[in-house]
Enzyme design. Structure first.
Site, PDB file in Angstrom:
ATOM      1  N   LYS A   1     -74.022   1.452 119.847  1.00  0.00           N
ATOM      2  CA  LYS A   1     -72.566   1.254 119.837  1.00  0.00           C
ATOM      3  C   LYS A   1     -71.949   2.642 119.701  1.00  0.00           C
ATOM      4  CE  LYS A   1     -68.936  -1.446 117.594  1.00  0.00           C
ATOM      5  NZ  LYS A   1     -67.960  -0.390 117.378  1.00  0.00           N
TER       6      LYS A   1
ATOM      7  N   CYS B   1     -62.843  40.850 100.641  1.00  0.00           N
ATOM      8  CA  CYS B   1     -63.987  40.265 101.336  1.00  0.00           C
ATOM      9  C   CYS B   1     -65.210  40.311 100.420  1.00  0.00           C
ATOM     10  CB  CYS B   1     -64.253  41.055 102.619  1.00  0.00           C
ATOM     11  SG  CYS B   1     -65.814  40.584 103.392  1.00  0.00           S
TER      12      CYS B   1
ATOM     13  N   TYR C   1     -70.592   0.499 129.867  1.00  0.00           N
ATOM     14  CA  TYR C   1     -71.424  -0.556 129.278  1.00  0.00           C
ATOM     15  C   TYR C   1     -70.909  -1.965 129.551  1.00  0.00           C
ATOM     16  CZ  TYR C   1     -67.915   0.177 125.595  1.00  0.00           C
ATOM     17  OH  TYR C   1     -66.745   0.351 124.909  1.00  0.00           O
TER      18      TYR C   1
ATOM     19  N   CYS D   1     -67.899  42.947 101.949  1.00  0.00           N
ATOM     20  CA  CYS D   1     -67.728  44.408 102.079  1.00  0.00           C
ATOM     21  C   CYS D   1     -66.628  44.956 101.181  1.00  0.00           C
ATOM     22  CB  CYS D   1     -67.454  44.782 103.533  1.00  0.00           C
ATOM     23  SG  CYS D   1     -65.814  44.287 104.110  1.00  0.00           S
TER      24      CYS D   1
ATOM     25  N   LYS E   1     -73.843  -3.148 112.613  1.00  0.00           N
ATOM     26  CA  LYS E   1     -73.329  -1.842 112.185  1.00  0.00           C
ATOM     27  C   LYS E   1     -74.315  -1.095 111.293  1.00  0.00           C
ATOM     28  CE  LYS E   1     -69.445  -0.844 112.921  1.00  0.00           C
ATOM     29  NZ  LYS E   1     -68.081  -1.294 112.607  1.00  0.00           N
TER      30      LYS E   1
ATOM     31  N   ASP F   1     -69.369   5.543 119.165  1.00  0.00           N
ATOM     32  CA  ASP F   1     -68.178   5.662 118.329  1.00  0.00           C
ATOM     33  C   ASP F   1     -67.155   6.561 119.026  1.00  0.00           C
ATOM     34  OD1 ASP F   1     -66.493   5.326 116.250  1.00  0.00           O
ATOM     35  OD2 ASP F   1     -67.624   6.548 114.824  1.00  0.00           O
TER      36      ASP F   1
ATOM     37  N   CYS G   1     -67.872  45.709 107.992  1.00  0.00           N
ATOM     38  CA  CYS G   1     -68.271  44.544 107.193  1.00  0.00           C
ATOM     39  C   CYS G   1     -69.604  44.020 107.755  1.00  0.00           C
ATOM     40  CB  CYS G   1     -67.212  43.455 107.284  1.00  0.00           C
ATOM     41  SG  CYS G   1     -67.724  41.933 106.464  1.00  0.00           S
TER      42      CYS G   1
ATOM     43  N   CYS H   1     -61.166  39.070 106.648  1.00  0.00           N
ATOM     44  CA  CYS H   1     -61.607  40.387 106.188  1.00  0.00           C
ATOM     45  C   CYS H   1     -61.079  41.419 107.167  1.00  0.00           C
ATOM     46  CB  CYS H   1     -63.132  40.408 106.159  1.00  0.00           C
ATOM     47  SG  CYS H   1     -63.816  42.068 106.089  1.00  0.00           S
TER      48      CYS H   1
ATOM     49  N   GLU I   1     -78.326  -1.985 122.554  1.00  0.00           N
ATOM     50  CA  GLU I   1     -77.925  -0.645 122.985  1.00  0.00           C
ATOM     51  C   GLU I   1     -77.059  -0.009 121.913  1.00  0.00           C
ATOM     52  OE1 GLU I   1     -75.714  -2.816 126.021  1.00  0.00           O
ATOM     53  OE2 GLU I   1     -74.088  -1.367 125.761  1.00  0.00           O
TER      54      GLU I   1
END
Ligand code: IVH
Length: 513
Positions: free
Chosen positions: A130, A431, A238, A434, A326, A132, A455, A449, A128
């Site tokens: 693992k 920006c 699990y 624009c 792993k 994280d 913009c 901006c 199954e």
């Protein structure tokens, strides 16, 4: 928000200033709560920023108010201590690791030897993903959830019962369960939820989590359970700890029983009859890794027969009957070839790394986020040093981190490999889309901006947001079409209102090609 915001703070008496200051503090705290924890902003960004600026101006003008200011500045910060302790009835163990296929055959062989079984006699294992995340033990008595504890040092964990109660995947009440049942599993955060959380925090200068696991841990370990409630945590069951009666005779049947009791169990769990089948399941899960929507870092194999699990028992910190196979790390080094600036819906300028393409966890990556200018300079949103304070320059060798379909990020930089001609990046104050001024307000992680809807980048991103599933959920009007229609002199969709002026047109035009 506050009427007297136009009056120069220096013209106020201390009492007047305090009254306004405390009122602003209450309103800002409510806005923070609504934004960070309830996902339901009550103020526009501009109104929030104006209020915060005024609040700080008052504190600057009246140093006596500064002591009262601290409360606001810590809102949303993760809490890392202060939980009660819980002694686990059965220790919460970790798993031994396998990195190569041969480690898996060694593991199976050692079990056969321990049990004195000939290799020819088949032995079944579950395989199954693992997950994280972080492990959690849930204690149910007479079907009622009475306690939730983190793993801690394996013997003693933290009491996070109230926080666990806010997680939708964790049932509060079980029907037909053993009188004492400790269910163990993993709390995790899905990629979409992680990305949304970081995007929200990025825009408001909140904490940027490095990965979904940190986000899940930070979210579960909050002293205020209401903060946890607003964070979208999930849970896979699990395993188990103390039981008043066995759940089943096999691992497979026990997991089915947990599923029937109302827990989420992982749908990729399979029963394997040989090492070949175990490795095949590992490969299958590895292939699906990028599209699962949550982080996994390997595959766990467990002896299926519970009586054999019992006979095999434990070494000091790991069971003999299980092992984690792993995946190779999703990290890679490459050269940073350039930095582009993207302008988002709220005008935030986001630096994007252009990379020499590199394979990270099986996917070719050529762009990665650099978050904001502080991150590039080696500082987090609170001005604390990260990466040992190393800044990131064009030409640098950078480490890329990618987890599933989370946007890859530049995690580290190798100073030993910095070329002499590496170029420091100067964050633009105009920006790039624009030409309007791009301004960074005090306390804001992003430079923004100031062009508003003039913009084009902001305007298009605003319309994209408007039609998105989270907002008006307008089907068939995707990013591609919106960009085209924005430019089109006849259609000219420049604001969400323009969409409704298209009513007479053939709806078929909007369908994705
Ligand atoms: S079984 C006695 N199954 O991995 C063994 N653990 O590195 C109980 N984990 O502490 C653990 N997914 O937090 C098991 N499908 C899975 C898992 C899993 C993630 C975590 C768990 C454990 C750690 C060990």
């Amino acid at each position: 928000m506050q009427q007297s915001q136009t009056q120069n703070p220096n013209d106020l008496s201390l009492d007047q200033a305090r009254a306004e200051f405390l009122s602003l503090q209450t309103q800002l705290a409510a806005a923070d709560q609504a934004y960070h924890q309830d996902d339901a902003p009550v103020l526009s960004d501009a109104a929030y920023d104006a209020a915060k600026q005024r609040y700080r101006a008052l504190a600057d003008a009246f140093p006596a108010l500064q002591d009262e200011a601290t409360q606001l500045e810590v809102i949303g910060a993760p809490v890392t201590s202060g939980f009660g302790k819980i002694q686990h009835a059965h220790r919460m163990l970790s798993l031994g690791n396998a990195f190569q296929d041969s480690d898996v055959s060694d593991f199976v062989r050692s079990i056969c030897t321990y049990l004195g079984r000939p290799k020819s006699e088949p032995l079944a294992f579950t395989a199954e993903p693992k997950i994280d995340g972080l492990s959690l033990s849930l204690r149910y008595e007479k079907g009622r959830l009475i306690q939730a504890a983190t793993r801690g040092d394996g013997s003693t964990g933290e009491n996070v019962t109230e926080n666990a109660r806010t997680i939708a995947d964790i049932p509060q009440q079980l029907v037909g369960a053993p009188a004492v049942l400790e269910v163990r599993g993993e709390v995790y955060m899905a990629h979409v939820d992680f990305a949304a959380l970081n995007a929200r925090h990025g825009e408001r200068g909140g904490k940027i989590f490095a990965n979904p696991r940190n986000a899940a841990a930070g979210s579960l370990r909050q002293l205020d359970a209401e903060i946890t409630r607003a964070r979208p945590l999930r849970f896979f069951a699990y395993s188990w700890g103390e039981l008043s009666e066995p759940l089943a005779e096999t691992q497979t049947a026990a997991i089915h029983r947990l599923k029937d009791l109302g827990f989420q169990t992982n749908p990729l769990t399979r029963l394997c009859a040989s090492v070949t089948e175990m490795i095949a399941q590992y490969r299958m899960i590895e292939e699906q890794r990028a599209t699962l929507g949550y982080d996994i870092d390997g595959v766990v194999y467990k002896v299926d027969d519970m009586a054999l699990q019992e006979r095999l028992g434990f070494r000091s910190t790991t069971p003999r009957w299980a092992i984690a196979h792993k995946f190779p790390a999703e990290l890679a080094w490459t050269r940073l070839e350039g930095i582009d600036i993207q302008v988002g819906r709220t005008g935030a300028l986001s630096p994007v790394a252009r990379l020499a393409p590199v394979t990270v966890g099986g996917v070719v990556v050529s762009n990665a986020t650099l978050h904001n200018e502080d991150y590039m300079a080696g500082l987090d949103s609170k001005g604390q040093v990260i990466r040992g304070g190393k800044d990131i320059r064009i030409g640098d060798w950078v480490q890329i981190y990618r987890a599933g379909d989370v946007i890859p990020k530049v995690a580290d930089v190798d100073l030993a490999k910095r070329p002499e001609d590496a170029v420091e990046f100067v964050f633009p104050d105009l920006c790039p889309e624009c030409g309007s001024a791009a301004v960074r307000e005090e306390g804001d992680a992003a430079r923004r901006c100031t062009g508003g809807v003039i913009c084009p980048a902001q305007a298009i991103e605003k319309i994209k947001h408007f039609v998105s599933r989270k907002a008006f959920d307008i089907e068939g009007l995707g990013a591609k079409q919106l960009e085209m229609f924005y430019e089109d002199p006849d259609l000219a969709i420049r604001t969400p209102v323009d969409i409704y002026r298209l009513a007479e047109r053939d709806a078929g035009q909007f369908c994705e090609a």
